[in-house]
Design a protein around this motif. Structure first.
Motif, PDB file in Angstrom:
ATOM      1  N   GLY A   1       0.814  -1.212   0.000  1.00  9.53           N
ATOM      2  CA  GLY A   1       0.000   0.000   0.000  1.00  9.53           C
ATOM      3  C   GLY A   1       0.842   1.254   0.000  1.00  9.53           C
ATOM      4  O   GLY A   1       0.528   2.232  -0.703  1.00  9.53           O
ATOM      5  N   TYR A   2       1.925   1.237   0.778  1.00 11.67           N
ATOM      6  CA  TYR A   2       2.824   2.401   0.798  1.00 11.67           C
ATOM      7  C   TYR A   2       3.505   2.584  -0.549  1.00 11.67           C
ATOM      8  O   TYR A   2       3.655   3.717  -1.034  1.00 11.67           O
ATOM      9  N   ALA A   3       3.934   1.482  -1.182  1.00 18.38           N
ATOM     10  CA  ALA A   3       4.605   1.583  -2.477  1.00 18.38           C
ATOM     11  C   ALA A   3       3.679   2.168  -3.536  1.00 18.38           C
ATOM     12  O   ALA A   3       4.074   3.054  -4.309  1.00 18.38           O
TER      13      ALA A   3
ATOM     14  N   GLY B   1      -5.042   1.479  10.523  1.00 16.62           N
ATOM     15  CA  GLY B   1      -5.376   0.804   9.270  1.00 16.62           C
ATOM     16  C   GLY B   1      -4.848  -0.612   9.231  1.00 16.62           C
ATOM     17  O   GLY B   1      -5.519  -1.531   8.752  1.00 16.62           O
ATOM     18  N   LEU B   2      -3.631  -0.823   9.741  1.00 12.06           N
ATOM     19  CA  LEU B   2      -3.079  -2.172   9.806  1.00 12.06           C
ATOM     20  C   LEU B   2      -3.892  -3.047  10.751  1.00 12.06           C
ATOM     21  O   LEU B   2      -4.022  -4.256  10.530  1.00 12.06           O
TER      22      LEU B   2
ATOM     23  N   ARG C   1      -3.378   1.448   0.695  1.00 12.59           N
ATOM     24  CA  ARG C   1      -3.040   2.499  -0.284  1.00 12.59           C
ATOM     25  C   ARG C   1      -3.907   3.722  -0.057  1.00 12.59           C
ATOM     26  O   ARG C   1      -3.400   4.859  -0.033  1.00 12.59           O
ATOM     27  N   GLN C   2      -5.207   3.511   0.109  1.00 12.41           N
ATOM     28  CA  GLN C   2      -6.100   4.638   0.375  1.00 12.41           C
ATOM     29  C   GLN C   2      -5.756   5.307   1.697  1.00 12.41           C
ATOM     30  O   GLN C   2      -5.863   6.527   1.838  1.00 12.41           O
ATOM     31  N   TYR C   3      -5.337   4.512   2.664  1.00 17.76           N
ATOM     32  CA  TYR C   3      -4.979   5.070   3.964  1.00 17.76           C
ATOM     33  C   TYR C   3      -3.740   5.949   3.868  1.00 17.76           C
ATOM     34  O   TYR C   3      -3.700   7.052   4.421  1.00 17.76           O
TER      35      TYR C   3
ATOM     36  N   PHE D   1      -7.336  -6.851  -1.152  1.00 20.86           N
ATOM     37  CA  PHE D   1      -8.168  -5.895  -0.419  1.00 20.86           C
ATOM     38  C   PHE D   1      -7.341  -5.106   0.588  1.00 20.86           C
ATOM     39  O   PHE D   1      -7.500  -3.891   0.729  1.00 20.86           O
ATOM     40  N   GLY D   2      -6.440  -5.787   1.306  1.00 23.09           N
ATOM     41  CA  GLY D   2      -5.592  -5.083   2.259  1.00 23.09           C
ATOM     42  C   GLY D   2      -4.680  -4.079   1.583  1.00 23.09           C
ATOM     43  O   GLY D   2      -4.451  -2.987   2.099  1.00 23.09           O
TER      44      GLY D   2
END
Length: 284
Positions: free
Chosen positions: A101-103, A201-202, A165-167, A159-160
């Motif tokens: 998600g961060y990437a 979020g995690l 990513r949105q977070y 989904f995670g």
């Protein structure tokens, strides 16, 4: 405005909250009704399981059905296997979802958008479609009929990844830019700046992963053949023989036992789950 119109408006206003409460009560009853009936029936004797009309509160509660569950299956081994599998999957999904998600949110690289679209497309593919290739790969690696065969393939989560990513997109870029000016690299920025802020979020990813994989039945059914590697949902299948003898209380007692860890995790993780959803909405 006439007096009659004012009275009607006041009546509607006063009935509004009560109507919402009544609607929520009906929805709660429909949702909790099967759970209450399951717990109630598990405390009855086999002869009382089919009483008509059914009684919500057992006349003579007994724990005989729960003793029957422990006598027929190795509950402790099954629970240990399920706990090990689901806990490691939850931790693994938190790690992979956070990094991916961060990437996708903060890093720039070639084909980022097509790759993210490909990740989202995997959410549309049913598990039944991919189970045969996964089984063949695990067989070539010697991981069939092992707990690792259940754990490792479940680490990636589309989904995670989308959720995290949105977070991360909702977090201010100034924090990362300030850390970059201080000489921090991408990994340090993620580990020291964004990862602590993304803890709620995690937590959402972890709680959802635990509850889903605790109740998972299809993959263990295909990948596990030895009873010593069965998870709790798969082991409870052996209790179906009690239905032929009318001992439905034993079956439902096993169901109640399987619900306890999932409910406990949800209760413990309810606060970070709520805070994560709320903070994500505020950030957006």
């Amino acid at each position: 405005m006439s007096q009659a119109t004012l009275s009607l408006s006041r009546a509607r206003y006063s009935l509004g909250p009560w109507a919402r409460i009544a609607a929520l009560a009906v929805c709660a009853l429909l949702t909790l009704g099967p759970v209450i009936w399951t717990v109630s029936t598990s405390l009855r004797t086999p002869a009382q399981s089919f009483d008509l009309p059914p009684k919500i509160i057992p006349t003579h509660p007994t724990a005989e059905a729960y003793r029957g569950v422990f006598d027929q299956i190795d509950v402790w081994l099954l629970a240990l296997n399920s706990t090990l599998v689901t806990a490691l999957i939850a931790v693994g999904q938190m790690v992979t979802a956070g990094l991916a998600g961060y990437a996708f949110a903060r890093l720039e690289f070639r084909f980022k958008k097509p790759l993210f679209g490909l990740v989202l497309a995997t959410m549309m593919v049913p598990l039944q479609v991919t189970i045969v290739p996964v089984f063949l790969v695990l067989k070539s690696m010697g991981l069939t009929d092992t707990l690792l065969g259940l754990i490792i393939p479940a680490f990636p989560t589309a989904f995670g990844t989308f959720l995290m990513r949105q977070y991360f997109l909702g977090m201010p870029k100034d924090l990362g830019e300030a850390a970059m000016l201080d000489g921090a690299g991408p990994w340090r920025i993620f580990r020291s700046v964004y990862a602590p802020l993304a803890a709620p979020g995690l937590a959402i990813v972890g709680v959802l992963a635990f509850n889903y994989h605790w109740n998972e039945f299809f993959r263990p059914l295909i990948l596990e053949t030895s009873g010593q590697n069965y998870t709790l949902p798969l082991g409870l299948v052996s209790l179906q023989g009690n239905l032929g003898t009318g001992s439905i209380s034993v079956v439902l007692a096993g169901v109640v036992l399987s619900m306890i860890p999932a409910v406990a995790v949800f209760v413990v993780g309810q606060r970070p789950l709520r805070e994560g959803i709320t903070s994500a909405g505020v950030n957006r």
